[in-house]
Each structure stands twice: as C-alpha cells, then as structure tokens.
Design a protein around this motif. Structure first.
Motif, PDB file in Angstrom:
ATOM      1  N   UNK A  98       4.349  -2.962 -11.405  1.00  0.00           N
ATOM      2  CA  UNK A  98       4.812  -4.148 -10.687  1.00  0.00           C
ATOM      3  C   UNK A  98       4.290  -4.139  -9.251  1.00  0.00           C
ATOM      4  N   UNK A  99       4.384  -2.978  -8.604  1.00  0.00           N
ATOM      5  CA  UNK A  99       3.909  -2.860  -7.224  1.00  0.00           C
ATOM      6  C   UNK A  99       2.399  -3.079  -7.154  1.00  0.00           C
ATOM      7  N   UNK A 117       0.843  -1.207   0.000  1.00  0.00           N
ATOM      8  CA  UNK A 117       0.000   0.000   0.000  1.00  0.00           C
ATOM      9  C   UNK A 117       0.873   1.250   0.000  1.00  0.00           C
ATOM     10  N   UNK A 118       1.936   1.197   0.810  1.00  0.00           N
ATOM     11  CA  UNK A 118       2.837   2.351   0.876  1.00  0.00           C
ATOM     12  C   UNK A 118       3.532   2.570  -0.464  1.00  0.00           C
ATOM     13  N   UNK A 152       0.562  -5.891  -5.017  1.00  0.00           N
ATOM     14  CA  UNK A 152      -0.475  -5.492  -4.059  1.00  0.00           C
ATOM     15  C   UNK A 152      -1.758  -6.292  -4.302  1.00  0.00           C
ATOM     16  N   UNK A 153      -2.152  -6.387  -5.552  1.00  0.00           N
ATOM     17  CA  UNK A 153      -3.394  -7.109  -5.880  1.00  0.00           C
ATOM     18  C   UNK A 153      -3.299  -8.587  -5.495  1.00  0.00           C
ATOM     19  N   UNK A 160      -5.485 -10.470  -2.582  1.00  0.00           N
ATOM     20  CA  UNK A 160      -6.282 -11.691  -2.821  1.00  0.00           C
ATOM     21  C   UNK A 160      -6.082 -12.703  -1.706  1.00  0.00           C
ATOM     22  N   UNK A 161      -4.819 -12.850  -1.282  1.00  0.00           N
ATOM     23  CA  UNK A 161      -4.520 -13.810  -0.214  1.00  0.00           C
ATOM     24  C   UNK A 161      -5.212 -13.390   1.079  1.00  0.00           C
TER      25      UNK A 161
END
Length: 489
Positions: free
Chosen positions: A121-122, A110-111, A126-127, A131-132
């Motif tokens: 890429x970030x 998030x940061x 993050x996505x 999901x996890x």
C-alpha cells in the motif's frame, strides 16, 4: 514526589476514560460530525497525551474540515510519539498534498517504504505521489519554454466546427444572450454538455473582461435596490439553480456577487462556472465574481476541477481556466461601506483598501501577504491573531476586524470559505459575517446553504437559508485526484 508522578504517565483511570472518549469520537466521525469528533479526541488527548492514534484520528477529522494546518501538526505529533505508525504518515502526506507541498508528502512515503519495505500500500502511494511530483516538474519545464504565451491567444475558434447533431444552446453573433443562458441551464440540468466552441469563446471573452478589472472592485447599489451576496458553490449546480429559483435570476435589477470557490469537490463544477461566466458576460455591471482559494492550480489539481474539465473537454481548457482565474478580482467594496472577500483579514495592521487595489493579482497566490490572506484567512472568537488552522493565511480576532473597519471607514466585512450549519454566521460583534452557499456540502455535512440580501441604503444583511435539493447520482470528488481518496481511508 510530584516529579516522579509526572514521569509515570497517565494513571489507569485516565487511560480507560481516554479510550472511551476515543471510541465515542470514532462514532461521531462515522456520522460525519467532525467538529464533535475533534472535541472528543481532544479530551482523550488531555487524558492520555501519549497515544499516537488519538492525534492521527484528530488529524483526519481536521483534514475533512480542511483544517490542513491543524491536521499537519497532529500527524507530526503522532509520528513523534510513534515513528512506525504508518497511518500518521498518510495523514501528514494528505495535509501536505492539500497544501500543494507534494515533495514533503513524497518524503513521508519514502520513510514508510524504508521502514516497511514489504508494505505494498505504501509503495503504491509513493509511486502515485512520485508521479505528481514528476508531472509538476515537467509542467514547470514546459511553462518556462512557454513564458509569455497566453493560452487564450492560441485558441483558433474558426477551426472548431459545430456538428449538425449538436442540439444545445448557441451564442448569437458570438454573444451571450438571456435566451442562451436560460437554455444552457436547462441543458445542464439534463446533464448535457455545451459545445466546446461556445465554451472556449465564453472563456476568452470573460478573461478579456476580467483583465481590465482592478483587484478591488467598487460596487454602487442604489438606495432602494436589492443586492445579493452568495458564498461557496463548490460545483453544486442543482443547489445553484435553487438559489436562482428562490431569489430570482440575475438581471440589471437583481444584481449578484458570488464570493469565490465556484468549483472543486462538487461534480458539476463545469456547469456552475459556465453558468456564472455567462451571467457575467450578460450583465457585466450587475454580476460580480471574487476569486476564492479554490480558483487556483494546486486546489484544482487535487480537488477535482482540473480532472472534470479534462474529462468533459481538454487539458488545454483546464490550463486556460488557470490563466483566467489569475485575473479574477480579489475583493469587492459595496457603497464604500461593506468589504467582501473570500477568506478574510490580514496578519499585519494598517492594511488599507488602496493596498488591496494595488495588489498585482495575475499569478498563483503566494504563501503569505495580502493576496494570500484575502483568499485563505478565517475569523476567530478570541482577540489577536493565531496561526491558521488551514496552514495558510491567518486567524484574526474581533479587535483586528474593528481596527481594520475603523481605519478604512467601513461598516462590516462579508466573507465565505467556511461551512456553517445555518449557511451563515455573524461574528465579531456583527462586524464579520460568513456566508456559505453549498448546502449539505459534499453530500455529507448536513449544513444549510445561505445567501445575503440587502438594500443600498441601510446595507443591513438579511439571511435566507435553504436545504440541499436532489441531484443526479454523481458523487462529490468524482473527479478528484485518486491520491486523495487513498489518503482519506
């Protein structure tokens, strides 16, 4: 004057020396010699403690060695030095992931996407991490609804039919026989799959057996009989077959103890665990299995076992394994003289064998206490105790080992959990022995594997080391969570 000099930071010569050390460390890292890489990154840091890169590089080296606690600290230090250094956030997120702290990993991403909104890429990481987190929340919600329901009780074996084209091994009257196990091992060598009906039956039966076992199992070995202890196998099925070739198949007269971490990382974990469980059912009083830190839900989710079981069978079977692993014994005591556990000793003095016997083990390991430390702790050469390099458990010195042995009337301990170049290591004045049975771990470490044999009278450990054997071209971590490979770039 000295104070002014301190404020100026490293002198040019130190900066240059540090860069040379870093470059040398990078070469060792590429050759998978992570221990040497860490030594050199540490020297670089001593010359120049203001470089975020050095800490981040040491962090990923520690990640590769599963020193998640050290990796986390190094990544945090890199972030402290340079808040915009994206790689450091990736490293820390990987350490959090490995420790099952997915929400903390998510915060790091998030940061990153806040300060670098165009970093695709970030965003992707993050996505994936999100999901996890959502999946775990969903699983928790479902598990509350299913509280008290045993998956083993919901399996309807009668409804599963054996297709005419199935040519694999069969249970005889629902029972494991020596013929079955021998055929199963040959079938697995050909990369074929045991029928799900037999697979489920083995799991249901072995779970019922382990449920009746204590948390600490006492083993009696007659004076003139041999006993074998093996360490981590980690899904390296063909190396497991080599152990049996070198040391003989398990039997009433050739008993074995496998000391945890049967699965994860190696791509043949399903084959390993069903072979071991079959021997357990065949020789229940001469074949023993301890729980390792990888016989846990969080490890299986990240390091491949959950993915492998789901791929080869079903997600329901993966959940059944989690349920079953909760019942694996935590330690074994041979002839009241040698204690065997996967990880190690404890953060508190005065722990007794009865304390281990009284552990309520039917659960996922907590983050501290006797159960956690039996699965996660490591020895250290210096006296006393230190925070764990793994971020879980503790590190214990020779004095801790000596005091524990004296209090409990034991000769020595055997543990596993750590890769060793020769497959074993004798530490703490001969009182703490590590055995690791997965040679060339993950096809990269170049280590030998080993097992320990002893007779019941002397209980003197004899070490047999061996090299890795060829296996089909399936890569380690083939079933691991995709996030892991992304982190380890």
């Amino acid at each position: 004057m000295a104070g002014n000099e301190e404020l100026t930071g490293p002198v040019p010569q130190d900066l240059e020396a540090a860069e040379k050390l870093k470059n040398e460390a990078n070469e060792y890292f590429k050759r998978q010699n992570y221990n040497r890489a860490i030594e050199l990154y540490t020297q670089a840091i001593e010359k120049n403690p203001t470089s975020a890169v050095y800490f981040a590089n040491r962090s990923i080296s520690n990640l590769r060695l599963e020193n998640f606690g050290y990796a986390l600290n190094d990544a945090s230090k890199a972030i402290e030095i340079d808040k915009l250094y994206t790689k450091a956030y990736y490293r820390r997120a990987a350490a959090y992931m490995a420790l099952g702290k997915y929400k903390f990993a998510l915060k790091d991403f998030e940061y990153v996407i806040k300060v670098r909104p165009n970093d695709l890429d970030a965003k992707m990481k993050y996505n994936e991490c999100n999901k996890i987190v959502k999946k775990i929340a969903f699983e928790k919600a479902i598990s509350v609804d299913k509280k008290g329901v045993n998956i083993a009780d919901t399996i309807n074996l009668d409804a599963m039919t054996i297709e005419d084209e199935y040519e694999g091994p069969s249970l005889e009257d629902g029972k494991v026989t020596l013929k079955f196990v021998k055929e199963l091992m040959e079938y697995y060598k050909e990369q074929k799959k045991l029928h799900k009906k037999y697979a489920y039956k083995i799991l249901i039966d072995v779970k019922a057996y382990f449920q009746k076992q204590p948390s600490l199992v006492d083993i009696k070995v007659p004076d003139d009989k041999k006993f074998t202890v093996c360490g981590d196998i980690h899904g390296q099925f063909y190396d497991l077959m080599n152990i049996f070739k070198l040391n003989g198949l398990p039997s009433d007269t050739n008993p074995y103890l496998f000391n945890g971490d049967f699965v994860d990382r190696g791509p043949f974990s399903v084959e390993c665990i069903f072979t071991l469980f079959s021997f357990k059912l065949l020789y229940p009083d001469h074949f023993y299995m301890s729980r390792g830190n990888h016989e846990t839900r969080d490890m299986n989710r990240v390091y491949g076992f959950q993915g492998e079981v789901t791929s080869k069978y079903t997600s329901q079977m993966a959940d059944l394994f989690t349920e079953l692993y909760n019942w694996l014994p935590l330690a074994h005591c041979i002839n009241n003289r040698v204690l065997v556990m996967h990880g190690g000793l404890f953060s508190k003095d005065d722990v007794t064998l009865d304390d281990i016997r009284n552990v309520d083990r039917n659960k996922q390991p907590p983050e501290d206490g006797i159960m956690c430390e039996l699965l996660w702790s490591d020895p250290q050469p210096m006296a006393g105790r230190s925070p764990s390099k793994r971020g879980v458990g503790c590190q214990f010195g020779p004095d801790v080992t000596a005091a524990f042995l004296q209090k409990n009337g034991l000769d020595y301990i055997i543990r596993s959990h750590e890769v060793k170049n020769d497959g074993y290591e004798v530490a703490h004045d001969g009182k703490c022995i590590t055995v690791f049975s997965a040679p060339n771990y993950c096809d990269t470490m170049g280590n030998l594997g080993a097992f320990i044999t002893m007779n019941g009278k002397e209980l003197k450990p004899k070490f047999t080391s061996y090299e890795a054997v060829p296996h089909p071209d399936v890569k380690p971590m083939a079933y691991a969570h995709s996030m892991l490979s992304m982190f380890y770039q």
